[in-house]
Write an enzyme that holds these catalytic residues in place. Sequence first.
Site, PDB file in Angstrom:
ATOM      1  N   CYS A   1       0.820  -1.220   0.000  1.00  0.00           N
ATOM      2  CA  CYS A   1       0.000   0.000   0.000  1.00  0.00           C
ATOM      3  C   CYS A   1       0.850   1.265   0.000  1.00  0.00           C
ATOM      4  O   CYS A   1       0.473   2.270  -0.608  1.00  0.00           O
ATOM      5  CB  CYS A   1      -0.958  -0.001   1.195  1.00  0.00           C
ATOM      6  SG  CYS A   1      -0.183  -0.260   2.803  1.00  0.00           S
TER       7      CYS A   1
ATOM      8  N   HIS B   1      -1.291   0.481   7.431  1.00  0.00           N
ATOM      9  CA  HIS B   1      -1.960   0.725   6.160  1.00  0.00           C
ATOM     10  C   HIS B   1      -1.605   2.125   5.711  1.00  0.00           C
ATOM     11  O   HIS B   1      -1.200   2.965   6.538  1.00  0.00           O
ATOM     12  CB  HIS B   1      -3.481   0.562   6.308  1.00  0.00           C
ATOM     13  CG  HIS B   1      -4.207   0.545   4.988  1.00  0.00           C
ATOM     14  ND1 HIS B   1      -3.790  -0.222   3.926  1.00  0.00           N
ATOM     15  CD2 HIS B   1      -5.322   1.218   4.556  1.00  0.00           C
ATOM     16  CE1 HIS B   1      -4.609  -0.042   2.901  1.00  0.00           C
ATOM     17  NE2 HIS B   1      -5.543   0.845   3.248  1.00  0.00           N
TER      18      HIS B   1
ATOM     19  N   ASP C   1      -8.294   4.948  -1.359  1.00  0.00           N
ATOM     20  CA  ASP C   1      -7.792   3.716  -0.754  1.00  0.00           C
ATOM     21  C   ASP C   1      -8.097   2.563  -1.709  1.00  0.00           C
ATOM     22  O   ASP C   1      -9.247   2.126  -1.834  1.00  0.00           O
ATOM     23  CB  ASP C   1      -8.454   3.485   0.605  1.00  0.00           C
ATOM     24  CG  ASP C   1      -7.956   2.220   1.314  1.00  0.00           C
ATOM     25  OD1 ASP C   1      -7.121   1.493   0.717  1.00  0.00           O
ATOM     26  OD2 ASP C   1      -8.395   1.965   2.443  1.00  0.00           O
TER      27      ASP C   1
END
Length: 204
Positions: A30, A84, A99
Amino acid sequence: VSVRPMTGNRIQLPANIPTAAQCSYAACYCEENVYKICEYVRDNAKSELDKCSAVFVSNKKRVVPLWRQKAGRDEEKLVLWDYHVIFLYKPDEKTLVYDLDSELPFPTYFHKYVTETFRTDAILNSEYHRVFRVIPAPTFLTHFASDRRHMRREDGSWLKPPPPYPCIVSSTSQHNLDEFINMDGNGLGEVLSLTEFVKKFHAP
């Protein structure tokens, strides 16, 4: 700022932020996915880059509950990540969250994203409270580096396939990912609690 319609919403999508289909995506990378969005804005709409942020979410225990994640297996799509990373764009008083790992639209308004993804710390033991490191996109592009060591097993094989492009390096580092995940208050950007994070980006 050029715009394109946002399906099912009244807002207009900024055309200088890539769509999900235009984004570089690798599961479990991510931080690099967000880096590539920052890079896209720098290369295609540099004047907008100062309105963008990379946000790392973690805590001392490195166990952060997030809901509505594609990787979640139950009905509520709950995942416990060690960390994250999301992308924020604030062109005006409204902040948009991007996201690629979320079931929510790409992007989603900040308040809806926070409500559905983080819910509230009140239902969690304090050790699981989410902490946020907010880094301005230009700073993130200048300083972030990762040799992907965290995604290798002891025998050198990959836990998840890496992105197809070379590792991201900075002028001063080959790997500093932990400095961004660490929420001790040192390092780049601003470290915030969930309450502080909401106050910073949510315009009632």
